[in-house]
Design a protein around this motif. Sequence first.
Motif, mmCIF file in Angstrom:
data_model
loop_
_atom_site.group_PDB
_atom_site.id
_atom_site.type_symbol
_atom_site.label_atom_id
_atom_site.label_comp_id
_atom_site.label_asym_id
_atom_site.label_seq_id
_atom_site.Cartn_x
_atom_site.Cartn_y
_atom_site.Cartn_z
ATOM 1 N N ALA A 35 -33.456 51.542 61.666
ATOM 2 C CA ALA A 35 -32.283 51.689 62.231
ATOM 3 C C ALA A 35 -30.962 51.946 61.555
ATOM 4 O O ALA A 35 -30.964 51.356 60.405
ATOM 5 C CB ALA A 35 -32.167 50.763 63.232
ATOM 6 N N PHE A 36 -30.028 52.811 62.224
ATOM 7 C CA PHE A 36 -28.837 53.044 61.467
ATOM 8 C C PHE A 36 -27.372 52.877 62.336
ATOM 9 O O PHE A 36 -27.831 53.186 63.558
ATOM 10 C CB PHE A 36 -28.961 54.478 60.767
ATOM 11 C CG PHE A 36 -29.640 54.507 59.660
ATOM 12 C CD1 PHE A 36 -29.250 54.593 58.408
ATOM 13 C CD2 PHE A 36 -30.709 55.152 59.908
ATOM 14 C CE1 PHE A 36 -30.332 54.774 57.304
ATOM 15 C CE2 PHE A 36 -31.860 55.330 58.965
ATOM 16 C CZ PHE A 36 -31.479 55.000 57.309
ATOM 17 N N THR A 37 -26.424 52.297 61.812
ATOM 18 C CA THR A 37 -25.247 52.307 62.847
ATOM 19 C C THR A 37 -24.256 53.139 61.868
ATOM 20 O O THR A 37 -23.080 53.293 62.272
ATOM 21 C CB THR A 37 -24.771 51.027 62.763
ATOM 22 O OG1 THR A 37 -24.619 50.265 61.483
ATOM 23 C CG2 THR A 37 -25.928 50.286 63.658
ATOM 24 N N ASP A 38 -24.655 53.498 60.525
ATOM 25 C CA ASP A 38 -23.735 54.550 59.836
ATOM 26 C C ASP A 38 -23.887 55.616 59.737
ATOM 27 O O ASP A 38 -25.059 56.041 59.310
ATOM 28 C CB ASP A 38 -23.398 53.832 58.456
ATOM 29 C CG ASP A 38 -22.441 54.366 57.716
ATOM 30 O OD1 ASP A 38 -22.504 55.739 57.461
ATOM 31 O OD2 ASP A 38 -21.491 53.583 57.097
ATOM 32 N N GLN A 39 -23.439 56.895 60.109
ATOM 33 C CA GLN A 39 -23.925 58.077 60.119
ATOM 34 C C GLN A 39 -23.885 58.771 58.744
ATOM 35 O O GLN A 39 -24.918 59.421 58.517
ATOM 36 C CB GLN A 39 -23.017 59.051 60.936
ATOM 37 C CG GLN A 39 -23.100 59.225 62.543
ATOM 38 C CD GLN A 39 -22.460 60.220 63.134
ATOM 39 O OE1 GLN A 39 -22.592 61.275 62.710
ATOM 40 N NE2 GLN A 39 -22.203 60.052 64.355
ATOM 41 N N LYS A 40 -23.232 58.276 57.797
ATOM 42 C CA LYS A 40 -23.170 58.728 56.487
ATOM 43 C C LYS A 40 -24.440 58.264 55.813
ATOM 44 O O LYS A 40 -25.268 58.977 55.084
ATOM 45 C CB LYS A 40 -21.994 58.156 55.584
ATOM 46 C CG LYS A 40 -21.869 58.624 54.388
ATOM 47 C CD LYS A 40 -20.555 58.273 53.582
ATOM 48 C CE LYS A 40 -20.685 58.587 51.891
ATOM 49 N NZ LYS A 40 -19.439 58.085 51.341
ATOM 50 N N LEU A 41 -24.716 57.138 56.044
ATOM 51 C CA LEU A 41 -26.084 56.574 55.574
ATOM 52 C C LEU A 41 -27.191 57.221 56.118
ATOM 53 O O LEU A 41 -28.223 57.246 55.191
ATOM 54 C CB LEU A 41 -26.165 54.851 55.658
ATOM 55 C CG LEU A 41 -25.232 54.248 54.879
ATOM 56 C CD1 LEU A 41 -25.491 52.688 55.369
ATOM 57 C CD2 LEU A 41 -25.299 54.286 53.327
ATOM 58 N N LEU A 42 -27.219 57.361 57.432
ATOM 59 C CA LEU A 42 -28.401 58.036 57.840
ATOM 60 C C LEU A 42 -28.610 59.478 57.412
ATOM 61 O O LEU A 42 -29.648 59.960 57.029
ATOM 62 C CB LEU A 42 -27.873 58.270 59.408
ATOM 63 C CG LEU A 42 -29.000 59.214 60.345
ATOM 64 C CD1 LEU A 42 -30.385 58.353 60.404
ATOM 65 C CD2 LEU A 42 -28.172 59.555 61.604
#
Length: 316
Positions: A35-42
């Motif tokens: 799961a991600f909440t940060d688009q950059k990390l995704l």
Amino acid sequence: MEAIRVCIYDKEEPFAKSLAALLNRYGEGKYKVIAFTDQKLLKEHMQQRTFHIFISSDMQLIREVKQQMPQIYLLWLREKEDEELPEIRKNISTWNMISKYAGAKKICHVVEQTTSKLVCAVGVERPVVAIYSPVGRCGKTEFALSLASKGAKREWLYIGLEDYGAVLNQDVVLQSYEWEDEFLYHIKERDEEKLKDLIERCQGVIPSLFSPFDGKQLNREDWAWIVDVMQKQTCYWGTIFDIGTGILQDLDWLNFFDAILVPYVAEADEKKEKFIRIIQAYGQDEILEKVIFLNMKDKESVRKQKEKMQYGNAKG
């Protein structure tokens, strides 16, 4: 097949993490969820790793992911109930949607449906089972229809081929009995695409043909073709054919199926034994290797068989 890699993106961290944890538990090792909440990390992660399924409420991000990974399967978590998008209708095989607030169980169920489509797309055949009995009024159709009930981990498509079959007062909402004739027509025309479209519209149940004489039009080639199509369909975990004794004109046709459920009741045990003797007399002993006899008065055995098909071994 390797574990199905699922990626979740949501701005709300508690939601994203709890959904990921739930899917990991629900899948019992089938899924590998991150799961991600940060688009950059995704996006950085997606440069290094591909996923099978992407889940998000951010439609703009979903479109970007689809462009980057054309083969990925998508689940859009709708935040507004009345919101629909044309690309989902056009690409129903790889897109799915559900309300973000539908509840964890329902979201997991839609992920399972999406997984079913994915598994079929990589060449895994879906089980096709016949339910056939020499004993009348033993609960055969009721059992077969129960497999098409919504909410099970593995939903089955019910296809009625009874002599005088009727589907009445079921939870499944039948939009039109015109499906009966449409079903037969597509088989005879060998129109796989239109048949698959019917399967997507039928909500899990295709009722028996209006006339038993229509069902007798099906020949060996028709049975072979329809079983092959059902093995490749992507909407359900499997298909169960509810076959009447007057429709099946040759026992050899049962060889097309992965398994054959034969319900009976103890009072009609002699019919069960005669069924076995007839199969042996026709030199079809290999059919008996696929037969699962089901004593409908033994409620515990019936319950266990249903659980196997809906939650365990898909071939029962």
